[in-house]
Motif scaffolding. Sequence first.
Motif, PDB file in Angstrom:
ATOM      1  N   LEU A   1     -30.771  16.324   2.225  1.00  0.00           N
ATOM      2  CA  LEU A   1     -30.935  16.194   3.668  1.00  0.00           C
ATOM      3  C   LEU A   1     -32.184  16.932   4.151  1.00  0.00           C
ATOM      4  N   GLY A   2     -32.481  18.070   3.518  1.00  0.00           N
ATOM      5  CA  GLY A   2     -33.695  18.799   3.875  1.00  0.00           C
ATOM      6  C   GLY A   2     -34.950  18.032   3.502  1.00  0.00           C
ATOM      7  N   ILE A   3     -34.938  17.387   2.344  1.00  0.00           N
ATOM      8  CA  ILE A   3     -36.100  16.617   1.890  1.00  0.00           C
ATOM      9  C   ILE A   3     -36.379  15.452   2.830  1.00  0.00           C
ATOM     10  N   ILE A   4     -35.337  14.698   3.195  1.00  0.00           N
ATOM     11  CA  ILE A   4     -35.590  13.547   4.072  1.00  0.00           C
ATOM     12  C   ILE A   4     -36.004  14.004   5.472  1.00  0.00           C
ATOM     13  N   THR A   5     -35.569  15.195   5.885  1.00  0.00           N
ATOM     14  CA  THR A   5     -36.006  15.722   7.179  1.00  0.00           C
ATOM     15  C   THR A   5     -37.487  16.055   7.154  1.00  0.00           C
ATOM     16  N   LEU A   6     -37.942  16.736   6.100  1.00  0.00           N
ATOM     17  CA  LEU A   6     -39.352  17.107   6.010  1.00  0.00           C
ATOM     18  C   LEU A   6     -40.244  15.892   5.783  1.00  0.00           C
ATOM     19  N   MET A   7     -39.810  14.979   4.932  1.00  0.00           N
ATOM     20  CA  MET A   7     -40.629  13.807   4.647  1.00  0.00           C
ATOM     21  C   MET A   7     -40.742  12.885   5.862  1.00  0.00           C
ATOM     22  N   ASP A   8     -39.694  12.820   6.660  1.00  0.00           N
ATOM     23  CA  ASP A   8     -39.687  11.907   7.799  1.00  0.00           C
ATOM     24  C   ASP A   8     -40.074  12.593   9.105  1.00  0.00           C
ATOM     25  N   GLU A   9     -40.348  13.900   9.037  1.00  0.00           N
ATOM     26  CA  GLU A   9     -40.757  14.668  10.214  1.00  0.00           C
ATOM     27  C   GLU A   9     -39.722  14.597  11.342  1.00  0.00           C
ATOM     28  N   GLY A  10     -38.450  14.571  10.948  1.00  0.00           N
ATOM     29  CA  GLY A  10     -37.392  14.539  11.936  1.00  0.00           C
ATOM     30  C   GLY A  10     -36.033  14.425  11.265  1.00  0.00           C
ATOM     31  N   MET A  11     -34.971  14.641  12.031  1.00  0.00           N
ATOM     32  CA  MET A  11     -33.620  14.713  11.485  1.00  0.00           C
ATOM     33  C   MET A  11     -32.815  13.434  11.641  1.00  0.00           C
ATOM     34  N   GLU A  12     -33.397  12.371  12.177  1.00  0.00           N
ATOM     35  CA  GLU A  12     -32.606  11.186  12.475  1.00  0.00           C
ATOM     36  C   GLU A  12     -31.902  10.629  11.235  1.00  0.00           C
ATOM     37  N   LEU A  13     -32.603  10.584  10.109  1.00  0.00           N
ATOM     38  CA  LEU A  13     -32.004  10.057   8.876  1.00  0.00           C
ATOM     39  C   LEU A  13     -30.889  10.971   8.374  1.00  0.00           C
ATOM     40  N   SER A  14     -31.133  12.264   8.390  1.00  0.00           N
ATOM     41  CA  SER A  14     -30.109  13.199   7.896  1.00  0.00           C
ATOM     42  C   SER A  14     -28.881  13.188   8.803  1.00  0.00           C
ATOM     43  N   MET A  15     -29.086  13.048  10.103  1.00  0.00           N
ATOM     44  CA  MET A  15     -27.955  12.985  11.027  1.00  0.00           C
ATOM     45  C   MET A  15     -27.123  11.727  10.790  1.00  0.00           C
ATOM     46  N   GLY A  16     -27.796  10.600  10.569  1.00  0.00           N
ATOM     47  CA  GLY A  16     -27.082   9.357  10.312  1.00  0.00           C
ATOM     48  C   GLY A  16     -26.304   9.399   9.014  1.00  0.00           C
ATOM     49  N   PHE A  17     -26.930   9.906   7.961  1.00  0.00           N
ATOM     50  CA  PHE A  17     -26.271  10.020   6.662  1.00  0.00           C
ATOM     51  C   PHE A  17     -25.052  10.926   6.754  1.00  0.00           C
ATOM     52  N   HIS A  18     -25.220  12.094   7.361  1.00  0.00           N
ATOM     53  CA  HIS A  18     -24.150  13.086   7.436  1.00  0.00           C
ATOM     54  C   HIS A  18     -22.974  12.547   8.255  1.00  0.00           C
ATOM     55  N   ALA A  19     -23.287  11.857   9.362  1.00  0.00           N
ATOM     56  CA  ALA A  19     -22.231  11.292  10.196  1.00  0.00           C
ATOM     57  C   ALA A  19     -21.417  10.260   9.427  1.00  0.00           C
ATOM     58  N   ALA A  20     -22.103   9.390   8.688  1.00  0.00           N
ATOM     59  CA  ALA A  20     -21.403   8.368   7.902  1.00  0.00           C
ATOM     60  C   ALA A  20     -20.563   9.008   6.810  1.00  0.00           C
ATOM     61  N   ASN A  21     -21.105  10.023   6.151  1.00  0.00           N
ATOM     62  CA  ASN A  21     -20.397  10.675   5.054  1.00  0.00           C
ATOM     63  C   ASN A  21     -19.053  11.231   5.502  1.00  0.00           C
ATOM     64  N   ASN A  22     -19.045  11.956   6.618  1.00  0.00           N
ATOM     65  CA  ASN A  22     -17.811  12.592   7.081  1.00  0.00           C
ATOM     66  C   ASN A  22     -16.895  11.626   7.815  1.00  0.00           C
ATOM     67  N   LEU A  23     -17.486  10.719   8.592  1.00  0.00           N
ATOM     68  CA  LEU A  23     -16.669   9.795   9.375  1.00  0.00           C
ATOM     69  C   LEU A  23     -15.918   8.805   8.489  1.00  0.00           C
ATOM     70  N   ILE A  24     -16.630   8.151   7.593  1.00  0.00           N
ATOM     71  CA  ILE A  24     -15.990   7.174   6.706  1.00  0.00           C
ATOM     72  C   ILE A  24     -14.998   7.872   5.785  1.00  0.00           C
ATOM     73  N   GLY A  25     -15.347   9.067   5.336  1.00  0.00           N
ATOM     74  CA  GLY A  25     -14.426   9.829   4.500  1.00  0.00           C
ATOM     75  C   GLY A  25     -13.136  10.153   5.221  1.00  0.00           C
ATOM     76  N   ALA A  26     -13.241  10.561   6.492  1.00  0.00           N
ATOM     77  CA  ALA A  26     -12.054  10.912   7.265  1.00  0.00           C
ATOM     78  C   ALA A  26     -11.177   9.698   7.551  1.00  0.00           C
ATOM     79  N   LEU A  27     -11.790   8.528   7.712  1.00  0.00           N
ATOM     80  CA  LEU A  27     -11.044   7.323   8.057  1.00  0.00           C
ATOM     81  C   LEU A  27     -10.447   6.629   6.837  1.00  0.00           C
ATOM     82  N   LEU A  28     -11.137   6.722   5.702  1.00  0.00           N
ATOM     83  CA  LEU A  28     -10.715   5.946   4.533  1.00  0.00           C
ATOM     84  C   LEU A  28      -9.728   6.677   3.625  1.00  0.00           C
ATOM     85  N   VAL A  29     -10.062   7.905   3.238  1.00  0.00           N
ATOM     86  CA  VAL A  29      -9.269   8.584   2.209  1.00  0.00           C
ATOM     87  C   VAL A  29      -9.009  10.042   2.593  1.00  0.00           C
ATOM     88  N   THR A  30      -7.756  10.456   2.468  1.00  0.00           N
ATOM     89  CA  THR A  30      -7.398  11.855   2.603  1.00  0.00           C
ATOM     90  C   THR A  30      -6.693  12.295   1.331  1.00  0.00           C
TER      91      THR A  30
END
Length: 304
Positions: free
Chosen positions: A217-246
């Motif tokens: 997440l740090g690499i994509i933030t520095l390479m893209d000069e912003g956090m939009e990609l890391s925020m999207g990835f992180h949101a999907a990771n936790n959201l889909i995980g919470a909805l699909l499997v416990t």
Amino acid sequence: MFLQQAFLPGNKFWKYILGGLLIFIANVIGQVPLLVAVMVKCFAEDKPMPVVTSDFMNVLNKNLTFFLLLLSFAVALVGIYFVVKIHDQKIKDIITSRMRIDWSRFIFAFSIWAIFQIITTIVGYFTSPQDFLWNFNLMPFLMLLVIAVVMVTIQTSVEELIFRGYFMQGFGLLAKNKWVPLLVTSVSFGLLHFANPEVDKLGNIVMIYYIGTGLFLGIITLMDEGMELSMGFHAANNLIGALLVTSDWSAFQTDSVFKDVSEPGAGFEVVLPVFIVYPILLFLFSKKYNWTNWKEKLTGKLIE
């Protein structure tokens, strides 16, 4: 550049120490409603108050616990809003170096990782059905869906704002280079998850995944000069995980579609994302957004 947005007149590293403390206090205040709710329930049922924090998850119903657990991040978000003013910045300044937040980047990263998680979960279910228990219950799931879309997005955004935004810029200001904030925030992000029940169940080797994810997440933030990609990835990771499997040993105890009843083990599934999937994603992002000059963007010096 993204990190250089911290190089403002009068901005000093001690302000980040103060800001971090204030955000921490806000997060602790946000945990009070969960504590109070558990105390009230235990008192009403004449039961002893849980001593171990993880036992709090079993006192209230899952959706209420899930909401109150993530409420602390909403309070922390308010704290971040006011803390950035200490540095004469706006929230946007610790999210991106672009004139406006690029939500198309957020949506792209979210979609890619959400699709990947859904496909791998379906494949896992059909290849090893004995490892999954059908856990779907319409009304609790709909309630979970509403809570998760709002609160998980807040939770992951707060973690990104703190690590890939606020502190990454702060350590960039301190070190005057890019590799120190990248490494410090990645390791710190991983250590933040050390108290998760997954670590206790799977062992310390799972920290490879957490620290590796922070580095990605740090690499994509520095390479893209912003956090939009890391925020999207992180949101999907936790959201889909919470909805699909416990599972009984996961940080999120939810009324998800499936429940993992297998005996967990930390093996190939720990290193697969870090050493195979994440590099593929880096390649995909680099081609889509024309990333170049990797060495300079990840290890270069910062000039005031």
